[in-house]
Design an enzyme around this catalytic site. Sequence first.
Site, PDB file in Angstrom:
ATOM      1  N   CYS A   1    -111.273  40.432  70.121  1.00  0.00           N
ATOM      2  CA  CYS A   1    -110.351  39.287  70.164  1.00  0.00           C
ATOM      3  C   CYS A   1    -109.590  39.267  71.495  1.00  0.00           C
ATOM      4  O   CYS A   1    -108.558  38.630  71.618  1.00  0.00           O
ATOM      5  CB  CYS A   1    -109.394  39.308  68.976  1.00  0.00           C
ATOM      6  SG  CYS A   1    -108.399  40.787  68.865  1.00  0.00           S
TER       7      CYS A   1
ATOM      8  N   ALA B   1    -105.651  56.186  56.011  1.00  0.00           N
ATOM      9  CA  ALA B   1    -104.758  55.960  57.157  1.00  0.00           C
ATOM     10  C   ALA B   1    -105.126  56.971  58.238  1.00  0.00           C
ATOM     11  O   ALA B   1    -104.624  58.106  58.259  1.00  0.00           O
ATOM     12  CB  ALA B   1    -103.307  56.121  56.738  1.00  0.00           C
TER      13      ALA B   1
ATOM     14  N   SER C   1    -105.181  52.913  61.355  1.00  0.00           N
ATOM     15  CA  SER C   1    -104.294  54.012  61.771  1.00  0.00           C
ATOM     16  C   SER C   1    -102.870  53.784  61.273  1.00  0.00           C
ATOM     17  O   SER C   1    -102.060  54.714  61.273  1.00  0.00           O
ATOM     18  CB  SER C   1    -104.316  54.150  63.299  1.00  0.00           C
ATOM     19  OG  SER C   1    -104.004  52.908  63.883  1.00  0.00           O
TER      20      SER C   1
HETATM   21  N1  SAH Z   1    -109.656  43.178  60.646  1.00  0.00           N
HETATM   22  C1  SAH Z   1    -108.324  42.769  60.333  1.00  0.00           C
HETATM   23  C2  SAH Z   1    -107.453  42.588  61.553  1.00  0.00           C
HETATM   24  C3  SAH Z   1    -107.408  43.770  62.475  1.00  0.00           C
HETATM   25  S1  SAH Z   1    -105.932  43.895  63.386  1.00  0.00           S
HETATM   26  C4  SAH Z   1    -108.336  41.518  59.477  1.00  0.00           C
HETATM   27  O1  SAH Z   1    -109.411  40.960  59.191  1.00  0.00           O
HETATM   28  O2  SAH Z   1    -107.266  41.100  59.070  1.00  0.00           O
HETATM   29  C5  SAH Z   1    -106.137  45.444  64.157  1.00  0.00           C
HETATM   30  C6  SAH Z   1    -105.734  46.633  63.305  1.00  0.00           C
HETATM   31  O3  SAH Z   1    -106.212  47.798  63.976  1.00  0.00           O
HETATM   32  C7  SAH Z   1    -104.235  46.861  63.136  1.00  0.00           C
HETATM   33  O4  SAH Z   1    -103.921  46.846  61.757  1.00  0.00           O
HETATM   34  C8  SAH Z   1    -103.965  48.251  63.741  1.00  0.00           C
HETATM   35  O5  SAH Z   1    -103.037  49.008  62.978  1.00  0.00           O
HETATM   36  C9  SAH Z   1    -105.329  48.889  63.699  1.00  0.00           C
HETATM   37  N2  SAH Z   1    -105.608  49.942  64.699  1.00  0.00           N
HETATM   38  C10 SAH Z   1    -105.289  49.962  66.015  1.00  0.00           C
HETATM   39  N3  SAH Z   1    -105.830  51.055  66.618  1.00  0.00           N
HETATM   40  C11 SAH Z   1    -106.519  51.737  65.652  1.00  0.00           C
HETATM   41  C12 SAH Z   1    -107.336  52.926  65.659  1.00  0.00           C
HETATM   42  N4  SAH Z   1    -107.526  53.618  66.772  1.00  0.00           N
HETATM   43  N5  SAH Z   1    -107.897  53.300  64.493  1.00  0.00           N
HETATM   44  C13 SAH Z   1    -107.703  52.586  63.352  1.00  0.00           C
HETATM   45  N6  SAH Z   1    -106.959  51.460  63.297  1.00  0.00           N
HETATM   46  C14 SAH Z   1    -106.376  51.036  64.432  1.00  0.00           C
END
Ligand code: SAH
Length: 394
Positions: A338, A278, A253
Amino acid sequence: MSITKLYLAPGKENSLKRFHPWVFSGAIRKIDGEVAEGDVVEVYSHKREFLGLGHFAPGSIAVRVFSFDQVEPNYSFWKSMVQQAYDYRKRLGLLDSADTDVYRLLYAEGDGVPGLIVDVYKDVAVVQTHSVGMYLVREQIAEALQEVYGGALKAVYDKSAESLPQKAPVDAVNGYLYGESSAGTEVLENGNRFFVDWESGQKTGFFIDQRENRTLLGQYVKDKKVLNTFCYTGGFSVYALNAGAAEVHSVDSSKKAIELTDKNASLSQAPEKHEAFAIDTFEFLKGKEDRYDVIILDPPAFAKSQNVRHNALMGYKRLNTEAMKKIKPGGILFTFSCSQVVDKYLFNNTVMAAAIEAGRNIKIMHHLSQPADHPISIFHPEGEYLKGLVLFVE
Ligand code: SAH
């Protein structure tokens, strides 16, 4: 300097004797003198036996113990903690690996330093303190890092402004404790190239804890259509591209995360097979029936505390149900949590509830956790925050 002594109520010494490093405020019977947040205190049983040395904080966890021996908490003590963590990473093969130069050097309770995290990106160390006590020794930590690495570190960056408790009585500003290296750097993780910017990125800049799980993903993606949701820097996407996936879609997002993912995909061997979006994951999944062979769900911690755990579980269930409904028959789902307050049993049950709701038959292929550079003290199971399941969806 005399150290304030704190005495526990009868019976409250047992967990400390088992090397669990937390003293809850309710366990304290008496404090000999004044204490302020971040002070070092000595913890004793009601029988005046020494139990440990730790940092004091107001709130439910009143002391986080960093030594069960009666030591001087001086520079040479902190250096020995850094050295111990360094030697352990050396034993893991992380210090002289030709294809990985990003790893966690210090992981809080897992390394005997509650409240302190240090991640290394090639020749830059990023320090994040989660307690005022650790914040107050950050300069000693930076010096110890330089000494232990013997000149191999170009810079040490302190990124505590966002990690300290909200009401911490210090005015933390992020900045270099040693050297400077402001434009980020390119790192290697199992031969996969990533650009990491610790100054503007989330946490310390990269989610190092998924290294082994990304490697596992590589085994299942050849010629497959892969969807990586909550992609952040595109860690799973890059591994999938380099492992021969037919097509990789990344979703986050945050626009900034998508820019980072695009940049990292361009460093991969197959940038033309990648597209990033995005958009909210739930929105994206609408109408995507039978579109993907492999889906990765790695959301941020839905629950940061016990009081919101129920809502978080509902969130995990809804997300997993959607992905299970959408994935192709014979597809593989990598699903993670997590949230520290959701343990692996609760997570498994929640995913099972999602499977029931999705009406799909599912096999558990793998149980996943965090890698050995995020060690879990056997006496502090709370340190196991990352849980994952790899599921075969019939
Ligand atoms: N999988 C990644 C880490 C995830 S961190 C890795 O391996 O590095 C979590 C991410 O989820 C963040 O970048 C945040 O912007 C995104 N996020 C949070 N809520 C969301 C939603 N409803 N839809 C899509 N992305 C989201």
